[in-house]
Scaffold this active site. Sequence first.
Site, PDB file in Angstrom:
ATOM      1  CG  HIS A   1      -5.295  -0.209   5.957  1.00  0.00           C
ATOM      2  ND1 HIS A   1      -6.085  -1.326   5.936  1.00  0.00           N
ATOM      3  CD2 HIS A   1      -5.442   0.375   4.735  1.00  0.00           C
ATOM      4  CE1 HIS A   1      -6.696  -1.418   4.760  1.00  0.00           C
ATOM      5  NE2 HIS A   1      -6.311  -0.386   4.019  1.00  0.00           N
TER       6      HIS A   1
ATOM      7  NE  ARG B   1     -10.414  -6.347   2.739  1.00  0.00           N
ATOM      8  CZ  ARG B   1      -9.785  -5.283   2.268  1.00  0.00           C
ATOM      9  NH1 ARG B   1      -8.666  -4.868   2.843  1.00  0.00           N
ATOM     10  NH2 ARG B   1     -10.259  -4.626   1.225  1.00  0.00           N
TER      11      ARG B   1
ATOM     12  NE  ARG C   1      -4.075  -1.935   2.250  1.00  0.00           N
ATOM     13  CZ  ARG C   1      -4.002  -3.210   2.641  1.00  0.00           C
ATOM     14  NH1 ARG C   1      -2.859  -3.680   3.120  1.00  0.00           N
ATOM     15  NH2 ARG C   1      -5.039  -4.006   2.544  1.00  0.00           N
TER      16      ARG C   1
ATOM     17  CG  ASN D   1      -4.348   2.736   1.420  1.00  0.00           C
ATOM     18  OD1 ASN D   1      -4.535   2.604   2.621  1.00  0.00           O
ATOM     19  ND2 ASN D   1      -5.041   2.065   0.508  1.00  0.00           N
TER      20      ASN D   1
END
Length: 311
Positions: A177, A153, A90, A122
């Site tokens: 993240h 998730r 990311r 991101n």
Amino acid sequence: MRKYAIIGVGHVGATVAYTLVCQGIADELTLIDKNEKKARAEQLDLQDSQARLDSHTTIRINDYSQLADTDILFVTSGNIHALDHASGNRWAEFEYTREIVQDIAPKIKASGFNGVLIDVMNPCDCITYYLQQATGLPENRVLGTGTFLDTARMQKVVSENFNVDAKNVTGYTLGEHGESQFVAWSTVSVNGLPIEQLAEEQNLDLEDLETQARGGGWAVHSGKGYTSYAIATCAVKLSRAVLDDANLACPCSCYSDKYNTYVGHPAIIGKDGIVEALRLPITDAEEQKLAQSAGFIREKFETLPAVKQEV
């Protein structure tokens, strides 16, 4: 009046806008994008839908002055194509999103915005921290979606392996993240039962489940070139927690005094944004993983230049 604004109306921003309008969440909505033609098209498309909806939303475009009395500002800008050959990284968007912050933060500050800013860009944790510092907003009024989506998730993967509804899986994915995230299995329960005990009984490998959960976003990206529905749902859920003063306990990217950075961990979300950042009784090994993940985010943050403010 519930007043929202979105900076960046690409795949995610447009999905957030569609959700706000079709669910009657926003009374007023401002769409801001460098591509004015795209912003105008999204405005027209949403306006065309309203004769068939039970609610009405006033929609404006590219007017930073509207932020002065906006309740919730989403920042969803980015360069999704930077991820096309990123192999799960990311941080490929970092060089683009840091420049976006340098462009928009002075405009946000000059507008007099004093609502709650929810960042979706991101790399989420580092950029959320950058936005907070560059806008000068209080730490509690700036948060990122962070591991809220990663936790969802994880819940999906666990639910599929245990044949339960995902809403009956509780617990947290913590940290960045990104690739240094981890599932704090000591916090996870299935139908109220500790997952570590259940996994042992059913001979399930928790490391394998974690790998599946971590790769969930890339599975979507590889198929359609971006992600949109799940992350937009997470962003809207956080905004509802603010406007409803829900005092919702959930993971997000928020400032940690302990680690001196934004990082994904649980917090209470209410009318002023982050009401309280929670500290979980996790294992020593999990504490070490969280410290390493936070340290990585902080290290990247320290490479960012100060943002010049508008005079």
